[in-house]
Write a protein that holds these residues in place. Structure first.
Motif, PDB file in Angstrom:
ATOM      1  N   GLU A   1      19.367   8.424 -25.049  1.00  0.00           N
ATOM      2  CA  GLU A   1      20.237   9.003 -24.022  1.00  0.00           C
ATOM      3  C   GLU A   1      21.014   7.884 -23.356  1.00  0.00           C
ATOM      4  O   GLU A   1      20.420   6.916 -22.855  1.00  0.00           O
ATOM      5  N   ALA A   2      22.335   8.015 -23.373  1.00  0.00           N
ATOM      6  CA  ALA A   2      23.229   7.100 -22.640  1.00  0.00           C
ATOM      7  C   ALA A   2      22.952   5.626 -22.958  1.00  0.00           C
ATOM      8  O   ALA A   2      23.153   4.762 -22.115  1.00  0.00           O
ATOM      9  N   HIS A   3      22.503   5.343 -24.163  1.00  0.00           N
ATOM     10  CA  HIS A   3      22.195   3.962 -24.582  1.00  0.00           C
ATOM     11  C   HIS A   3      21.263   3.260 -23.601  1.00  0.00           C
ATOM     12  O   HIS A   3      21.330   2.050 -23.412  1.00  0.00           O
ATOM     13  N   CYS A   4      20.396   4.045 -22.956  1.00  0.00           N
ATOM     14  CA  CYS A   4      19.507   3.456 -21.951  1.00  0.00           C
ATOM     15  C   CYS A   4      18.036   3.763 -22.186  1.00  0.00           C
ATOM     16  O   CYS A   4      17.197   2.914 -21.947  1.00  0.00           O
ATOM     17  N   VAL A   5      17.747   4.976 -22.596  1.00  0.00           N
ATOM     18  CA  VAL A   5      16.346   5.340 -22.807  1.00  0.00           C
ATOM     19  C   VAL A   5      16.193   5.739 -24.273  1.00  0.00           C
ATOM     20  O   VAL A   5      17.074   6.372 -24.850  1.00  0.00           O
ATOM     21  N   GLN A   6      15.080   5.316 -24.872  1.00  0.00           N
ATOM     22  CA  GLN A   6      14.811   5.647 -26.268  1.00  0.00           C
ATOM     23  C   GLN A   6      13.410   6.236 -26.380  1.00  0.00           C
ATOM     24  O   GLN A   6      12.475   5.712 -25.784  1.00  0.00           O
ATOM     25  N   ALA A   7      13.297   7.330 -27.144  1.00  0.00           N
ATOM     26  CA  ALA A   7      11.986   7.920 -27.402  1.00  0.00           C
ATOM     27  C   ALA A   7      11.747   7.948 -28.904  1.00  0.00           C
ATOM     28  O   ALA A   7      12.657   8.262 -29.681  1.00  0.00           O
ATOM     29  N   ASN A   8      10.533   7.601 -29.308  1.00  0.00           N
ATOM     30  CA  ASN A   8      10.156   7.605 -30.719  1.00  0.00           C
ATOM     31  C   ASN A   8       8.915   8.462 -30.905  1.00  0.00           C
ATOM     32  O   ASN A   8       7.922   8.265 -30.201  1.00  0.00           O
ATOM     33  N   ALA A   9       8.980   9.400 -31.851  1.00  0.00           N
ATOM     34  CA  ALA A   9       7.790  10.166 -32.240  1.00  0.00           C
ATOM     35  C   ALA A   9       7.362   9.655 -33.604  1.00  0.00           C
ATOM     36  O   ALA A   9       8.177   9.562 -34.520  1.00  0.00           O
ATOM     37  N   PHE A  10       6.086   9.298 -33.724  1.00  0.00           N
ATOM     38  CA  PHE A  10       5.546   8.788 -34.978  1.00  0.00           C
ATOM     39  C   PHE A  10       4.757   9.909 -35.660  1.00  0.00           C
ATOM     40  O   PHE A  10       3.663  10.254 -35.212  1.00  0.00           O
ATOM     41  N   VAL A  11       5.331  10.477 -36.715  1.00  0.00           N
ATOM     42  CA  VAL A  11       4.664  11.555 -37.438  1.00  0.00           C
ATOM     43  C   VAL A  11       4.004  10.936 -38.673  1.00  0.00           C
ATOM     44  O   VAL A  11       4.646  10.715 -39.693  1.00  0.00           O
ATOM     45  N   GLN A  12       2.722  10.621 -38.555  1.00  0.00           N
ATOM     46  CA  GLN A  12       2.040   9.923 -39.649  1.00  0.00           C
ATOM     47  C   GLN A  12       1.922  10.803 -40.886  1.00  0.00           C
ATOM     48  O   GLN A  12       1.780  12.016 -40.792  1.00  0.00           O
ATOM     49  N   ALA A  13       1.939  10.158 -42.042  1.00  0.00           N
ATOM     50  CA  ALA A  13       1.785  10.873 -43.316  1.00  0.00           C
ATOM     51  C   ALA A  13       0.491  11.682 -43.338  1.00  0.00           C
ATOM     52  O   ALA A  13       0.442  12.774 -43.925  1.00  0.00           O
ATOM     53  N   ALA A  14      -0.543  11.174 -42.673  1.00  0.00           N
ATOM     54  CA  ALA A  14      -1.873  11.830 -42.695  1.00  0.00           C
ATOM     55  C   ALA A  14      -1.872  13.207 -42.027  1.00  0.00           C
ATOM     56  O   ALA A  14      -2.772  14.023 -42.264  1.00  0.00           O
ATOM     57  N   ILE A  15      -0.863  13.486 -41.210  1.00  0.00           N
ATOM     58  CA  ILE A  15      -0.792  14.792 -40.541  1.00  0.00           C
ATOM     59  C   ILE A  15      -0.471  15.891 -41.558  1.00  0.00           C
ATOM     60  O   ILE A  15      -0.878  17.026 -41.414  1.00  0.00           O
ATOM     61  N   PHE A  16       0.278  15.513 -42.608  1.00  0.00           N
ATOM     62  CA  PHE A  16       0.683  16.483 -43.626  1.00  0.00           C
ATOM     63  C   PHE A  16      -0.431  16.689 -44.656  1.00  0.00           C
ATOM     64  O   PHE A  16      -1.195  15.771 -44.933  1.00  0.00           O
ATOM     65  N   GLN A  17      -0.479  17.892 -45.210  1.00  0.00           N
ATOM     66  CA  GLN A  17      -1.443  18.156 -46.292  1.00  0.00           C
ATOM     67  C   GLN A  17      -0.973  17.487 -47.591  1.00  0.00           C
ATOM     68  O   GLN A  17      -1.768  17.070 -48.408  1.00  0.00           O
ATOM     69  N   GLU A  18       0.353  17.412 -47.735  1.00  0.00           N
ATOM     70  CA  GLU A  18       0.946  16.654 -48.857  1.00  0.00           C
ATOM     71  C   GLU A  18       2.112  15.865 -48.317  1.00  0.00           C
ATOM     72  O   GLU A  18       2.892  16.381 -47.513  1.00  0.00           O
ATOM     73  N   TYR A  19       2.239  14.621 -48.754  1.00  0.00           N
ATOM     74  CA  TYR A  19       3.356  13.804 -48.271  1.00  0.00           C
ATOM     75  C   TYR A  19       3.763  12.816 -49.358  1.00  0.00           C
ATOM     76  O   TYR A  19       2.935  12.062 -49.865  1.00  0.00           O
ATOM     77  N   SER A  20       5.033  12.851 -49.719  1.00  0.00           N
ATOM     78  CA  SER A  20       5.533  11.923 -50.730  1.00  0.00           C
ATOM     79  C   SER A  20       6.914  11.439 -50.307  1.00  0.00           C
ATOM     80  O   SER A  20       7.818  12.249 -50.075  1.00  0.00           O
ATOM     81  N   CYS A  21       7.064  10.126 -50.187  1.00  0.00           N
ATOM     82  CA  CYS A  21       8.362   9.536 -49.844  1.00  0.00           C
ATOM     83  C   CYS A  21       8.694   8.492 -50.903  1.00  0.00           C
ATOM     84  O   CYS A  21       8.011   7.485 -51.027  1.00  0.00           O
ATOM     85  N   LYS A  22       9.765   8.759 -51.650  1.00  0.00           N
ATOM     86  CA  LYS A  22      10.109   7.884 -52.779  1.00  0.00           C
ATOM     87  C   LYS A  22      10.875   6.636 -52.346  1.00  0.00           C
ATOM     88  O   LYS A  22      10.876   5.632 -53.037  1.00  0.00           O
ATOM     89  N   GLU A  23      11.588   6.732 -51.213  1.00  0.00           N
ATOM     90  CA  GLU A  23      12.425   5.595 -50.794  1.00  0.00           C
ATOM     91  C   GLU A  23      12.137   5.210 -49.356  1.00  0.00           C
ATOM     92  O   GLU A  23      12.560   5.886 -48.429  1.00  0.00           O
ATOM     93  N   ASP A  24      11.450   4.110 -49.154  1.00  0.00           N
ATOM     94  CA  ASP A  24      11.228   3.586 -47.808  1.00  0.00           C
ATOM     95  C   ASP A  24      12.569   3.147 -47.219  1.00  0.00           C
ATOM     96  O   ASP A  24      13.388   2.550 -47.910  1.00  0.00           O
TER      97      ASP A  24
END
Length: 294
Positions: A42-65
């Motif tokens: 927001e307004a180049h002043c505040v940043q929020a990050n949500a970390f959704v770990q792979a372990a939360i998913f029952q299946e997770y595949s990401c081919k390109e980091d």
């Protein structure tokens, strides 16, 4: 093969996290084999990050980091919540697919045999702030149970322009203050309080933060069980919220907020990052590490 395929038996496990950072319409998603980091600013002043770990998913595949795209978070949350909260006993399952740059994010949702498909347009990611907030520069840190801060935030004077955070090796140790229309309000937390799990203060710091930059984090505070508050040598603030989902898995949301500058000017201690230079910031940091490391 798709760049990203993620399956989840209970879609609420991701919507809860995304709601904790939903204070702006656009979000930038960073994909990696460790999970998805979703960033809102927001307004180049505040940043929020949500970390959704792979372990939360029952299946997770990401081919390109390192794949990055921007998406309309409001639309994403509407699609994820398409079945509503019909009943706490029924849960919608989700499959999420993404096939790389320029392609839409595809959601397939199913509840009680009813299927819905959503295609959400993605955009090229815009510049992301790099607050350069390093754990090596952290001067003061406190980990607390969230319930006591929820109480404080409900009673602090929101007519105040700023919230002041004091941390000291001596009493009052940790103090929150507002200075509004109803006078000055202070909340003190001694380091040996039952609510305080960890306290480390290397030097006394008193910093003020614009209250309208702190306000969005109340969403995450409401959902969290614990909070880690850190201040670095510039006075920048990191608020890390530990959020437990319905399957008792733990995830983290972090808010980064610059200190208020005398004279009302913009803080200049952080750098802008363009799409080509986000590698340093885009990595999925192990949230357990950032929460508990000193």
């Amino acid at each position: 093969t798709m760049t990203l395929v993620a399956k989840l038996d209970n879609v609420r496990n991701i919507t809860t996290l995304l709601k904790a950072i939903h204070f702006n319409e656009l979000a930038t998603c960073f994909l990696s084999s460790n999970g998805i980091k979703v960033t809102v600013e927001e307004a180049h002043c505040v940043q929020a990050n949500a970390f959704v770990q792979a372990a939360i998913f029952q299946e997770y595949s990401c081919k390109e980091d390192g794949e990055i795209f921007t998406i309309n978070l409001t639309v994403l949350l509407e699609c994820l919540s398409i079945f509503g909260n019909s009943s706490p006993n029924t849960t919608a399952a989700m499959k999420m697919c993404y096939n790389g740059y320029g392609n839409p994010l595809i959601l397939m949702l199913e509840e009680n045999g009813v299927l819905t498909d959503c295609n959400i347009q993605t955009q090229e990611s815009s510049e992301i702030l790099d607050f350069n907030f390093l754990s090596t520069n952290v001067v003061n840190k406190i980990i607390m149970k969230s319930e006591c801060l929820k109480e404080a935030f409900s009673e602090l004077d929101m007519t105040s322009e700023a919230i002041e955070i004091l941390m000291s090796p001596k009493a009052p140790y940790f103090r929150l203050s507002t200075f509004g229309d109803y006078g000055d309000i202070h909340f003190d937390y001694p380091k040996d309080s039952d609510m305080v799990e960890f306290f480390e203060c290397r030097q006394m710091q008193v910093n003020r933060y614009k209250i309208n930059l702190i306000k969005p984090s109340v969403k995450a505070l409401t959902l969290s069980s614990k909070i880690s508050i850190r201040m670095d040598n510039r006075g920048f603030l990191s608020l890390q919220f530990m959020i437990q989902n319905e399957d008792n898995q733990i995830s983290f949301v972090e808010y980064l907020i610059p200190t208020e500058v005398e004279g009302g000017g913009q803080p200049v201690s952080y750098l802008r990052n363009s799409r080509g230079h986000v590698a340093s910031n885009a990595g999925f940091v192990n949230p357990y590490f950032i929460f508990y490391v000193l």
